[in-house]
Design an enzyme around this catalytic site. Structure first.
Site: not given
Ligand code: 13P
Length: 257
Positions: A13, A15, A99, A101, A171, A177, A217
């Site tokens: 992903n 982003k 997601h 976010e 997740e 992150g 992560s």
């Molecule tokens: P990270 O791998 O950067 O922690 O992000 C995970 C994520 O949100 C994938 O959708």
């Protein structure tokens, strides 16, 4: 992973990262390294504006392309949004929905996510539905309640035929992150619970064949251990997917004979 019954998926992903030229450079870098993954489907999820370029760039590489969101309406006065049909026609096979976010920064509700699931499936997309608890919820001991609520709401009204195209990603928000990966036991526990919930509504055969991913992560060092669990069928990878070598290393970790 359980390769007998379901597909392993390693999805990056991106982003809000990478321009079209950076997407092309990434595909060129990945090409000589990747080979033909035998056991898993590698996927890159890009912003909608990069979809067509990504489809072209990854054509000769064994990587599927998807995007990170879509609107639930077919068309209309929604400035700045893209419909499911638009991203599908631009070449998306997968779409990330729900997601954390988007839930946090754009106030997406469980009702919105459910409407988006229906829109995506109507357009022939494969949704990657994200669910996950916050640190506070984990500490309060309500992780399973949260996951169950998000999953049930998102899947409300989804038929037995449609559910076969749905991928679920667990997740935990506290792991995204942050460099704090869930332990394999924590991730496997929740992924297993998701499969049990799916089994209750859709039956054993559907549950057995659903790909359930872990995200948060995940990187080249912890992927193999996470993927060794029967109920973790792949990864949804943010930061670590931005580097071609690391992404290929994670794909390879899932692709051992
Ligand atoms: P990270 O791998 O950067 O922690 O992000 C995970 C994520 O949100 C994938 O959708």
């Amino acid at each position: 992973m359980n390769r007998r019954y379901r597909k392993t998926i390693i999805a990056g992903n991106w982003k809000m990262n990478k321009t079209i030229s950076e997407t092309k450079a990434y595909a060129e870098a990945v090409k000589p390294m990747l080979g033909k993954p035998k056991w898993c489907e590698a996927v890159i999820l890009v912003p909608p504006v990069n979809l067509q370029a990504a489809v072209r760039a990854f054509k000769d590489v064994k990587i599927s392309v998807g995007t990170e969101n879509c609107h639930y309406e077919v068309s209309g006065a929604y400035t700045g949004e893209c419909s499911a049909d638009m991203v599908k026609e631009a070449g998306a096979k997968y779409v990330v929905l729900g997601h954390s976010e988007r839930r946090a920064y754009y106030n997406e509700t469980d009702v919105d996510v459910n409407k988006k699931m229906h829109a995506a499936l109507r357009s022939g997309l494969r949704p990657i539905l994200c669910v996950g608890e916050s640190l506070e919820e984990r500490e309060l001991g309500v992780t399973m309640e949260k996951i169950s609520y998000q999953l049930k709401s998102a899947l409300s009204g989804i038929t037995a035929e449609q559910i076969r195209r749905v991928v679920v990603a667990y997740e935990p928000i506290w792991a995204i992150g942050t460099g704090k990966t869930a332990t394999p036991a924590q991730a496997a526990e929740v992924c297993g619970a998701i499969r049990t919930l799916v089994r209750k509504t859709y039956g054993a055969r559907v549950a057995r064949s659903m790909s359930i991913l872990y995200g948060g992560s995940m990187n080249a060092n912890n992927a193999a251990e996470l993927l060794a669990n029967e109920d973790i069928d792949g990864g949804l990878i943010g930061g670590a997917s931005l580097d071609p070598e690391t992404f290929v290393a994670i794909v390879n970790a899932s692709n051992q004979d």
